[in-house]
Design an enzyme around this catalytic site. Structure first.
Site, PDB file in Angstrom:
ATOM      1  N   GLY A  28     -25.726  -0.875   9.854  1.00 23.15           N
ATOM      2  CA  GLY A  28     -25.223  -1.012  11.215  1.00 23.15           C
ATOM      3  C   GLY A  28     -26.337  -1.242  12.220  1.00 23.15           C
ATOM      4  O   GLY A  28     -27.450  -1.604  11.847  1.00 23.15           O
ATOM      5  N   HIS A  31     -28.249  -6.787  14.365  1.00 24.94           N
ATOM      6  CA  HIS A  31     -28.985  -7.701  15.231  1.00 24.94           C
ATOM      7  C   HIS A  31     -28.908  -9.102  14.625  1.00 24.94           C
ATOM      8  O   HIS A  31     -28.203  -9.313  13.614  1.00 24.94           O
ATOM      9  CB  HIS A  31     -30.436  -7.223  15.413  1.00 24.94           C
ATOM     10  CG  HIS A  31     -31.132  -6.893  14.108  1.00 24.94           C
ATOM     11  ND1 HIS A  31     -31.410  -7.837  13.151  1.00 24.94           N
ATOM     12  CD2 HIS A  31     -31.577  -5.711  13.596  1.00 24.94           C
ATOM     13  CE1 HIS A  31     -32.013  -7.275  12.126  1.00 24.94           C
ATOM     14  NE2 HIS A  31     -32.120  -5.977  12.362  1.00 24.94           N
ATOM     15  N   HIS A  34     -29.246  -9.541  10.846  1.00 27.87           N
ATOM     16  CA  HIS A  34     -28.019  -9.301  10.070  1.00 27.87           C
ATOM     17  C   HIS A  34     -27.059 -10.482  10.232  1.00 27.87           C
ATOM     18  O   HIS A  34     -26.416 -10.897   9.266  1.00 27.87           O
ATOM     19  CB  HIS A  34     -27.309  -8.034  10.565  1.00 27.87           C
ATOM     20  CG  HIS A  34     -28.080  -6.775  10.373  1.00 27.87           C
ATOM     21  ND1 HIS A  34     -28.632  -6.070  11.409  1.00 27.87           N
ATOM     22  CD2 HIS A  34     -28.395  -6.083   9.244  1.00 27.87           C
ATOM     23  CE1 HIS A  34     -29.237  -4.987  10.948  1.00 27.87           C
ATOM     24  NE2 HIS A  34     -29.131  -4.972   9.632  1.00 27.87           N
ATOM     25  N   GLY A 144     -32.360  -9.082   3.381  1.00 23.01           N
ATOM     26  CA  GLY A 144     -33.436  -9.688   4.164  1.00 23.01           C
ATOM     27  C   GLY A 144     -34.786  -9.527   3.484  1.00 23.01           C
ATOM     28  O   GLY A 144     -35.060  -8.503   2.845  1.00 23.01           O
ATOM     29  N   GLN A 145     -35.632 -10.547   3.653  1.00 22.86           N
ATOM     30  CA  GLN A 145     -36.989 -10.488   3.084  1.00 22.86           C
ATOM     31  C   GLN A 145     -37.896  -9.547   3.856  1.00 22.86           C
ATOM     32  O   GLN A 145     -38.976  -9.218   3.390  1.00 22.86           O
ATOM     33  CB  GLN A 145     -37.613 -11.884   3.066  1.00 22.86           C
ATOM     34  CG  GLN A 145     -37.209 -12.650   1.823  1.00 22.86           C
ATOM     35  CD  GLN A 145     -37.598 -14.109   1.882  1.00 22.86           C
ATOM     36  OE1 GLN A 145     -37.793 -14.659   2.965  1.00 22.86           O
ATOM     37  NE2 GLN A 145     -37.672 -14.731   0.731  1.00 22.86           N
ATOM     38  N   LYS A 146     -37.462  -9.110   5.029  1.00 26.48           N
ATOM     39  CA  LYS A 146     -38.313  -8.183   5.797  1.00 26.48           C
ATOM     40  C   LYS A 146     -38.595  -6.922   4.974  1.00 26.48           C
ATOM     41  O   LYS A 146     -39.698  -6.402   4.997  1.00 26.48           O
ATOM     42  CB  LYS A 146     -37.650  -7.812   7.108  1.00 26.48           C
ATOM     43  CG  LYS A 146     -38.502  -6.865   7.896  1.00 26.48           C
ATOM     44  CD  LYS A 146     -37.846  -6.457   9.169  1.00 26.48           C
ATOM     45  CE  LYS A 146     -38.370  -5.114   9.592  1.00 26.48           C
ATOM     46  NZ  LYS A 146     -37.662  -4.025   8.943  1.00 26.48           N
ATOM     47  N   GLN A 150     -37.955  -3.428  -1.066  1.00 27.28           N
ATOM     48  CA  GLN A 150     -36.539  -3.113  -1.324  1.00 27.28           C
ATOM     49  C   GLN A 150     -35.863  -4.283  -2.044  1.00 27.28           C
ATOM     50  O   GLN A 150     -35.126  -4.104  -3.016  1.00 27.28           O
ATOM     51  CB  GLN A 150     -35.831  -2.823   0.006  1.00 27.28           C
ATOM     52  CG  GLN A 150     -34.312  -2.880  -0.075  1.00 27.28           C
ATOM     53  CD  GLN A 150     -33.640  -2.472   1.216  1.00 27.28           C
ATOM     54  OE1 GLN A 150     -33.656  -1.317   1.583  1.00 27.28           O
ATOM     55  NE2 GLN A 150     -33.028  -3.425   1.918  1.00 27.28           N
ATOM     56  N   SER A 182     -35.540  -5.651  13.814  1.00 24.90           N
ATOM     57  CA  SER A 182     -35.242  -4.423  13.078  1.00 24.90           C
ATOM     58  C   SER A 182     -34.371  -3.556  13.969  1.00 24.90           C
ATOM     59  O   SER A 182     -34.568  -3.531  15.192  1.00 24.90           O
ATOM     60  CB  SER A 182     -36.550  -3.683  12.758  1.00 24.90           C
ATOM     61  OG  SER A 182     -36.273  -2.332  12.427  1.00 24.90           O
ATOM     62  N   SER A 183     -33.449  -2.832  13.358  1.00 24.86           N
ATOM     63  CA  SER A 183     -32.603  -1.925  14.149  1.00 24.86           C
ATOM     64  C   SER A 183     -33.455  -0.873  14.835  1.00 24.86           C
ATOM     65  O   SER A 183     -33.085  -0.344  15.881  1.00 24.86           O
ATOM     66  CB  SER A 183     -31.576  -1.241  13.248  1.00 24.86           C
ATOM     67  OG  SER A 183     -30.801  -2.213  12.591  1.00 24.86           O
TER      68      SER A 183
HETATM   69  O1  PAF Z   1     -31.710  -2.538   4.282  1.00 23.09           O
HETATM   70  C1  PAF Z   1     -30.808  -1.739   4.596  1.00 23.09           C
HETATM   71  O2  PAF Z   1     -30.191  -1.829   5.658  1.00 23.09           O
HETATM   72  C2  PAF Z   1     -30.455  -0.615   3.622  1.00 23.09           C
HETATM   73  O3  PAF Z   1     -31.576  -0.154   2.952  1.00 23.09           O
HETATM   74  C3  PAF Z   1     -29.325  -0.998   2.648  1.00 23.09           C
HETATM   75  C4  PAF Z   1     -29.739  -2.140   1.734  1.00 23.09           C
HETATM   76  C5  PAF Z   1     -28.081  -1.389   3.422  1.00 23.09           C
HETATM   77  C6  PAF Z   1     -28.984   0.206   1.753  1.00 23.09           C
HETATM   78  O4  PAF Z   1     -28.578   1.294   2.508  1.00 23.09           O
END
Ligand code: PAF
Length: 286
Positions: A28, A31, A34, A144-146, A150, A182-183
């Protein structure tokens, strides 16, 4: 657009969608980064499901879980405008009715950098992403690649656990001055916001010098570090994106990733840039 909070209802509504489904998992506070993921999913899939879940499992005890921005009304409005089919926004008790006994634990890929600075973070990410993939059963999922480490872990999760979903890596969206969206950028004061692009400036220096053929990563990082102040370095590094281990020498003719994390006041920023090193004959020997 359907707004769903229960797993059972999500499964029923997803099963009723004919054609390929693209999943965009989010926490959530959406921005334009997303929005770009959703737009790509919209172009490539018949239907788009977005999840909004601030996952408690991926926050450490001293991190910003309670403070993390939550803006459900604005998020719903944005997603409606982007033509999303289903928003799944469960409560924590729906996703984790009991503390999970079975978790997904990344090994080597989560050892350094974010994994080292945020113990348990990638376990939380991998576990929740697997649960979301299981719940939605999408043909495609967009990240996202940011969050490069992850992303590498999620790609490996899909590979290692035989998940049929195709994982898509989507380019980082930036402000005009280079700051990655970024949020968490909402936490920045005016002065911190002004300094925040120093992180990408440091990474750009790494890209330039390795791209020019310099191979001594330690020396290149020492130079790039000078660009960070007044940001406070958490780490700077160069990695092979398939391994995420710190490199001291950049091999010739390789695609690497320059990664960094730094604090602007209390706010932790992360970013990364891809770098292509030149062929052996063009490497700088010192
Ligand atoms: O990147 C994120 O926003 C989170 O790490 C994700 C992939 C939604 C998992 O909670």
């Amino acid at each position: 657009m359907e707004f769903v909070t229960q797993l059972g209802e999500l499964r029923d509504r997803r099963a009723a969608l004919p054609g390929a489904v693209g999943l965009v998992p989010t926490m959530g506070a959406l921005h334009q980064g997303h929005a770009a993921l959703v737009e790509q999913a919209r172009r490539e899939c018949a239907h788009v499901v977005v999840t909004i879940f601030v996952n408690p499992l991926q926050f450490g005890p001293s991190e910003d879980f309670t403070r993390y921005p939550r803006r459900m009304e604005e998020d719903r409005e944005l997603l409606e405008g982007l033509g999303v089919d289903i928003v799944f926004a469960p409560e924590a008790t729906e996703m984790f009715p009991q503390p999970p006994d079975i978790i997904v634990e990344p090994a080597a890929l989560g050892r350094y950098f974010e994994g080292d600075r945020r113990p348990g973070h990638f376990r939380g990410v991998a576990t929740v992403v697997l649960k979301l993939l299981n719940a939605v059963q999408p043909e495609h999922a967009y990240f996202g690649q940011k969050d490069a480490q992850q992303l590498a872990i999620i790609q490996r999760l899909a590979f290692d656990l035989n998940i049929a979903t195709k994982i898509h890596a989507c380019a980082t969206v930036r402000e005009a001055d280079g700051l990655a969206l970024s949020s968490r950028n909402v936490y920045l004061s005016e002065t911190e916001r002004h300094a925040a692009p120093n992180l990408v400036a440091a990474l750009r220096e790494v890209v330039t010098r390795l791209g020019e053929g310099e191979s001594d990563v330690t020396r290149v990082l020492a130079g790039a570090r000078q660009r960070l102040a007044p940001l406070r370095e958490d780490y700077l590094g160069v990695v092979d994106p398939a391994k995420f281990e710190p490199l001291r020498t950049a091999p010739p003719g390789t695609t690497l990733v320059a990664i960094g994390a730094a604090f602007a006041g209390a706010t932790r920023l992360i970013d990364n840039l891809t770098v292509q090193t030149p062929a052996e004959r063009e490497m700088v020997k010192r």
